[in-house]
Design a protein around this motif. Structure first.
Motif, PDB file in Angstrom:
ATOM      1  N   VAL A   1      -2.813   9.902   2.631  1.00 39.91           N
ATOM      2  CA  VAL A   1      -2.602  11.318   2.341  1.00 39.91           C
ATOM      3  C   VAL A   1      -1.141  11.696   2.561  1.00 39.91           C
ATOM      4  CG1 VAL A   1      -3.187  13.659   3.061  1.00 39.91           C
ATOM      5  CG2 VAL A   1      -4.996  11.950   2.796  1.00 39.91           C
ATOM      6  N   ARG A   2      -0.545  11.190   3.628  1.00 41.81           N
ATOM      7  CA  ARG A   2       0.880  11.475   3.870  1.00 41.81           C
ATOM      8  C   ARG A   2       1.738  10.909   2.744  1.00 41.81           C
ATOM      9  NH1 ARG A   2      -0.556   9.476   9.222  1.00 41.81           N
ATOM     10  NH2 ARG A   2      -1.039  11.235  10.583  1.00 41.81           N
ATOM     11  N   ASN A   3       1.406   9.719   2.269  1.00 43.56           N
ATOM     12  CA  ASN A   3       2.177   9.106   1.194  1.00 43.56           C
ATOM     13  C   ASN A   3       2.125   9.930  -0.082  1.00 43.56           C
ATOM     14  OD1 ASN A   3       2.723   6.977   2.921  1.00 43.56           O
ATOM     15  ND2 ASN A   3       1.174   5.626   2.055  1.00 43.56           N
ATOM     16  N   THR A   4       0.996  10.558  -0.348  1.00 42.51           N
ATOM     17  CA  THR A   4       0.853  11.330  -1.582  1.00 42.51           C
ATOM     18  C   THR A   4       1.485  12.718  -1.487  1.00 42.51           C
ATOM     19  OG1 THR A   4      -1.335  12.154  -0.908  1.00 42.51           O
ATOM     20  CG2 THR A   4      -1.277  10.127  -2.214  1.00 42.51           C
ATOM     21  N   ALA A   5       2.071  13.032  -0.354  1.00 41.86           N
ATOM     22  CA  ALA A   5       2.754  14.322  -0.223  1.00 41.86           C
ATOM     23  C   ALA A   5       3.940  14.414  -1.171  1.00 41.86           C
ATOM     24  CB  ALA A   5       3.222  14.535   1.216  1.00 41.86           C
ATOM     25  N   GLU A   6       4.504  13.264  -1.547  1.00 41.14           N
ATOM     26  CA  GLU A   6       5.664  13.265  -2.437  1.00 41.14           C
ATOM     27  C   GLU A   6       5.260  13.335  -3.912  1.00 41.14           C
ATOM     28  OE1 GLU A   6       8.790  13.592  -1.481  1.00 41.14           O
ATOM     29  OE2 GLU A   6       8.013  13.742   0.557  1.00 41.14           O
ATOM     30  N   ASN A   7       4.260  12.550  -4.319  1.00 43.59           N
ATOM     31  CA  ASN A   7       3.876  12.558  -5.739  1.00 43.59           C
ATOM     32  C   ASN A   7       2.739  13.537  -6.052  1.00 43.59           C
ATOM     33  OD1 ASN A   7       1.612  11.232  -4.715  1.00 43.59           O
ATOM     34  ND2 ASN A   7       2.205   9.222  -5.514  1.00 43.59           N
ATOM     35  N   LEU A   8       2.143  14.123  -5.005  1.00 47.66           N
ATOM     36  CA  LEU A   8       1.051  15.081  -5.156  1.00 47.66           C
ATOM     37  C   LEU A   8      -0.100  14.524  -6.003  1.00 47.66           C
ATOM     38  CD1 LEU A   8       2.996  18.449  -5.633  1.00 47.66           C
ATOM     39  CD2 LEU A   8       2.021  17.489  -3.542  1.00 47.66           C
TER      40      LEU A   8
ATOM     41  N   GLY B   1       0.800  -1.212   0.000  1.00 46.90           N
ATOM     42  CA  GLY B   1       0.000   0.000   0.000  1.00 46.90           C
ATOM     43  C   GLY B   1       0.829   1.257   0.000  1.00 46.90           C
ATOM     44  N   ARG B   2       1.856   1.310   0.826  1.00 45.76           N
ATOM     45  CA  ARG B   2       2.688   2.512   0.909  1.00 45.76           C
ATOM     46  C   ARG B   2       3.444   2.756  -0.395  1.00 45.76           C
ATOM     47  NH1 ARG B   2       5.876   1.395   5.191  1.00 45.76           N
ATOM     48  NH2 ARG B   2       7.601   0.662   3.899  1.00 45.76           N
ATOM     49  N   THR B   3       4.006   1.694  -0.961  1.00 44.29           N
ATOM     50  CA  THR B   3       4.746   1.836  -2.212  1.00 44.29           C
ATOM     51  C   THR B   3       3.830   2.326  -3.332  1.00 44.29           C
ATOM     52  OG1 THR B   3       6.221   0.033  -1.557  1.00 44.29           O
ATOM     53  CG2 THR B   3       6.207   0.646  -3.880  1.00 44.29           C
ATOM     54  N   LEU B   4       2.602   1.813  -3.366  1.00 43.40           N
ATOM     55  CA  LEU B   4       1.670   2.180  -4.427  1.00 43.40           C
ATOM     56  C   LEU B   4       1.240   3.641  -4.321  1.00 43.40           C
ATOM     57  CD1 LEU B   4      -0.144   1.472  -6.809  1.00 43.40           C
ATOM     58  CD2 LEU B   4      -1.811   0.552  -5.181  1.00 43.40           C
ATOM     59  N   THR B   5       0.827   4.071  -3.161  1.00 43.57           N
ATOM     60  CA  THR B   5       0.279   5.424  -3.032  1.00 43.57           C
ATOM     61  C   THR B   5       1.344   6.511  -3.091  1.00 43.57           C
ATOM     62  OG1 THR B   5       0.291   5.138  -0.623  1.00 43.57           O
ATOM     63  CG2 THR B   5      -1.772   4.698  -1.772  1.00 43.57           C
ATOM     64  N   SER B   6       2.603   6.155  -2.832  1.00 46.35           N
ATOM     65  CA  SER B   6       3.681   7.151  -2.881  1.00 46.35           C
ATOM     66  C   SER B   6       4.483   7.080  -4.174  1.00 46.35           C
ATOM     67  CB  SER B   6       4.628   6.952  -1.692  1.00 46.35           C
ATOM     68  OG  SER B   6       5.248   5.673  -1.746  1.00 46.35           O
ATOM     69  N   HIS B   7       4.130   6.178  -5.061  1.00 46.02           N
ATOM     70  CA  HIS B   7       4.926   5.984  -6.286  1.00 46.02           C
ATOM     71  C   HIS B   7       4.920   7.250  -7.136  1.00 46.02           C
ATOM     72  CE1 HIS B   7       6.554   4.228  -9.922  1.00 46.02           C
ATOM     73  NE2 HIS B   7       6.808   3.116  -9.259  1.00 46.02           N
ATOM     74  N   PRO B   8       6.067   7.675  -7.650  1.00 47.78           N
ATOM     75  CA  PRO B   8       6.138   8.932  -8.404  1.00 47.78           C
ATOM     76  C   PRO B   8       5.360   8.918  -9.722  1.00 47.78           C
ATOM     77  CG  PRO B   8       8.246   7.761  -8.467  1.00 47.78           C
ATOM     78  CD  PRO B   8       7.412   7.087  -7.438  1.00 47.78           C
ATOM     79  N   LEU B   9       5.016   7.755 -10.241  1.00 45.04           N
ATOM     80  CA  LEU B   9       4.271   7.688 -11.491  1.00 45.04           C
ATOM     81  C   LEU B   9       2.762   7.598 -11.285  1.00 45.04           C
ATOM     82  CD1 LEU B   9       6.530   5.313 -13.639  1.00 45.04           C
ATOM     83  CD2 LEU B   9       6.440   7.815 -13.646  1.00 45.04           C
ATOM     84  N   VAL B  10       2.320   7.548 -10.042  1.00 47.93           N
ATOM     85  CA  VAL B  10       0.879   7.528  -9.758  1.00 47.93           C
ATOM     86  C   VAL B  10       0.355   8.957  -9.738  1.00 47.93           C
ATOM     87  CG1 VAL B  10      -0.844   7.088  -7.952  1.00 47.93           C
ATOM     88  CG2 VAL B  10       0.806   5.314  -8.554  1.00 47.93           C
ATOM     89  N   ALA B  11      -0.672   9.216 -10.539  1.00 49.12           N
ATOM     90  CA  ALA B  11      -1.239  10.568 -10.639  1.00 49.12           C
ATOM     91  C   ALA B  11      -2.543  10.724  -9.882  1.00 49.12           C
ATOM     92  CB  ALA B  11      -1.471  10.910 -12.111  1.00 49.12           C
ATOM     93  N   ARG B  12      -3.176   9.623  -9.541  1.00 46.57           N
ATOM     94  CA  ARG B  12      -4.515   9.673  -8.947  1.00 46.57           C
ATOM     95  C   ARG B  12      -4.661   8.517  -7.983  1.00 46.57           C
ATOM     96  NH1 ARG B  12      -9.308   9.835  -7.197  1.00 46.57           N
ATOM     97  NH2 ARG B  12     -11.173  10.256  -8.448  1.00 46.57           N
ATOM     98  N   VAL B  13      -5.150   8.780  -6.768  1.00 43.31           N
ATOM     99  CA  VAL B  13      -5.423   7.752  -5.771  1.00 43.31           C
ATOM    100  C   VAL B  13      -6.910   7.780  -5.446  1.00 43.31           C
ATOM    101  CG1 VAL B  13      -5.000   6.945  -3.423  1.00 43.31           C
ATOM    102  CG2 VAL B  13      -3.103   7.852  -4.771  1.00 43.31           C
ATOM    103  N   ALA B  14      -7.546   6.633  -5.553  1.00 39.56           N
ATOM    104  CA  ALA B  14      -8.946   6.487  -5.162  1.00 39.56           C
ATOM    105  C   ALA B  14      -8.990   5.427  -4.064  1.00 39.56           C
ATOM    106  CB  ALA B  14      -9.801   6.067  -6.350  1.00 39.56           C
ATOM    107  N   PHE B  15      -9.300   5.861  -2.850  1.00 40.49           N
ATOM    108  CA  PHE B  15      -9.181   4.990  -1.675  1.00 40.49           C
ATOM    109  C   PHE B  15     -10.522   4.839  -0.972  1.00 40.49           C
ATOM    110  CE2 PHE B  15      -8.723   4.714   2.955  1.00 40.49           C
ATOM    111  CZ  PHE B  15      -7.957   3.559   3.085  1.00 40.49           C
ATOM    112  N   THR B  16     -10.832   3.626  -0.593  1.00 42.26           N
ATOM    113  CA  THR B  16     -11.958   3.361   0.309  1.00 42.26           C
ATOM    114  C   THR B  16     -11.430   2.576   1.491  1.00 42.26           C
ATOM    115  OG1 THR B  16     -13.559   3.299  -1.497  1.00 42.26           O
ATOM    116  CG2 THR B  16     -14.212   2.275   0.566  1.00 42.26           C
ATOM    117  N   GLY B  17     -11.758   3.035   2.697  1.00 43.29           N
ATOM    118  CA  GLY B  17     -11.274   2.367   3.900  1.00 43.29           C
ATOM    119  C   GLY B  17     -11.604   3.189   5.127  1.00 43.29           C
ATOM    120  N   GLY B  18     -10.751   3.121   6.139  1.00 41.52           N
ATOM    121  CA  GLY B  18     -10.974   3.840   7.379  1.00 41.52           C
ATOM    122  C   GLY B  18     -10.154   5.110   7.479  1.00 41.52           C
TER     123      GLY B  18
END
Length: 491
Positions: free
Chosen positions: A237-244, A212-229
């Motif tokens: 959200v913290r993970n996406t601070a790097e790839n925005l 999960g961490r590797t996926l959401t912070s990956h520099p080539l990911v442009a969009r995250v769609a998450f369902t959970g807690g």
């Protein structure tokens, strides 16, 4: 006897995980299958495959109509294989077979709906204030999408992400929960059969701290769609601070159901049962806080207690079963702990409140109703994700609104009254993304879905969801052959 072995789906191929783990059957607590656990290297491979697919003519060269036909084909395959997918979901999560069959059959309509929208993603012409300019807008795929779903209703929660993402021309890496991933790993076979080009859809499972961490912070990911807690969402959200990466979150809640004295109590009670005891209460929209006008409080409580006691608990594969087990043992233990704290703080168990007799194995818990509850009581304040209903009386509309809105969540809500003007007043005042009036737990691909506050950011479902998977490109086209004016003055 060896256990069935599942694989991840990366770049058009089915591959073993870096590691494996055993998945438990919630009805017995025993291992029933071996699942792949994707590590950082596999996640990177999946994301890079998805990124490569964005410029591959096999995908990027398709017309929007051709993308729509692929989605429609996928929907047809899901409908054809709904029985097989339902059996796997029931086996791996404990959700009763009568619901998984019906829900997965309906999931097919989501892919058909978004297939129909694929060639209706339109740009715009802008009448700018410059006579020598033509300006128009293009909508283009946002890029690689990381779609992350929990184990409950996972095929549905995947459809509201993959459907619009693929319609828009994006590519996707879908992470299934490590709790009950079997139906999504099997779903990958249908993606393959439908004919999506390599890398367009990748499906894998693994654990949060690696996969999960590797996926959401990956520099080539442009969009995250998450369902959970909410707690996991904060990590996302913290993970996406790097790839925005642009991020949407659907996080569940403590949905209020408000019943006024003029309501049809029999009809309301059936909807309340559906909202909290269907799917063993493991639903993001579970109507877990019931507010009843004091004049009918005791009467409705008696009706609900009678219905709860009559619910048939059993093997989730049996079509006669009305409520199966919880999905995991840790969820069962969490519910037991919260109920214990709630009773200690003054709540009264009306019915349920324990593991059902006769079930020596599996993660079963009785349909439970608690009275003598306030919003601060643990069972009303915390999301239990189980078959636990907290009942609270109220006096009049203002009191109902104040109590219903006294929560940091705001996903869904229910309202029961025969008074049309009151219904409209309450609709305006209840702070939730969904308001069901004289019904509960209804969905459609046509209707947006999402919440306020800790229930998340953004909306899924509906036609506008497709636009969330696009970027707007502004195009300026000069139509004059005259020399460009003064280059030192902005036009």
């Amino acid at each position: 006897m060896s256990l069935p072995v599942f694989q991840n789906y990366i770049d058009g191929s089915f591959v073993d995980g870096a590691e494996t783990f055993e998945s438990l059957d919630p009805s017995t607590g025993a291992p029933w299958a071996v699942m792949p656990a994707a590590g950082a290297e596999e996640v990177d491979r999946a994301v890079r495959a998805a990124h490569r697919a964005l410029s591959d003519p096999a995908w990027a060269g398709l017309t929007a109509t051709q993308r729509g036909k692929l989605l429609y084909r996928l929907g047809d395959l899901i409908a054809q294989q709904a029985g097989r997918l339902a059996e796997l979901e029931t086996r791996d999560t404990g959700k009763i077979i009568r619901e998984t069959r019906a829900q997965i059959g309906y999931v097919a309509d989501y892919y058909r709906y978004y297939g129909g929208l694929a060639d209706k993603i339109e740009g715009a012409y802008l009448p700018v204030d410059k006579v020598d300019m033509e300006v128009f807008l293009r909508r283009e795929p946002i890029g690689v999408v990381a779609a992350i779903v929990p184990w409950n209703s996972q095929l549905f929660l995947s459809a509201v992400k993959l459907g619009p993402a693929l319609a828009a021309g994006c590519s996707v890496v879908l992470k299934a929960s490590e709790d009950g991933p079997a139906p999504l790993l099997e779903f990958a076979r249908l993606v393959h059969e439908a004919g999506f080009p390599r890398g367009v859809v990748n499906v894998l499972t693994g654990f949060g701290d690696t996969c999960g961490r590797t996926l959401t912070s990956h520099p080539l990911v442009a969009r995250v769609a998450f369902t959970g807690g909410p707690s996991t969402a904060r990590h996302v959200v913290r993970n996406t601070a790097e790839n925005l990466a642009y991020t949407t979150l659907e996080l569940g809640g403590k949905s209020p159901v408000v019943v006024f004295e003029d309501a049809d109590l029999e009809s309301a009670s059936n909807a309340i049962v559906a909202g909290i005891f269907a799917a063993t209460g493991q639903s993001c929209v579970a109507g877990s806080r019931l507010f009843v006008e004091r004049s009918v409080h005791d009467r409705l409580l008696d009706i609900l207690a009678s219905k709860a006691k009559a619910i048939r608990i059993g093997d989730p594969q049996d079509t006669a079963t009305e409520m199966g087990p919880l999905a995991t043992e840790r969820q069962l233990q969490h519910i037991e702990a919260v109920i214990e704290r709630s009773v200690a703080s003054g709540a009264r168990v009306v019915t349920g409140g324990q593991r059902p007799p006769g079930f020596r194995s599996g993660f079963y818990y009785e349909p439970t109703i608690l009275a003598g509850v306030e919003n601060e009581t643990p069972c009303a304040a915390e999301e239990l994700f189980g078959p636990v209903l907290s009942v609270i009386p109220f006096e009049g509309e203002d009191d109902a609104v104040a109590k219903a809105n006294d929560t940091p969540f705001g996903l869904a809500s229910g309202l029961f009254t025969r008074n049309l003007t009151r219904a409209h007043r309450m609709i305006r005042r209840i702070r939730a993304g969904v308001v069901w009036v004289n019904t509960y737990r209804a969905v459609s691909p046509i209707v947006p879905f999402g919440g306020y506050g800790l229930s998340g950011l953004g909306r899924e479902g509906g036609s506008e969801a497709v636009l969330d998977y696009t970027r707007v490109k502004s195009v300026w086209l000069r139509t004059s052959d005259d020399p460009i004016p003064d280059p030192f003055v902005m036009r």
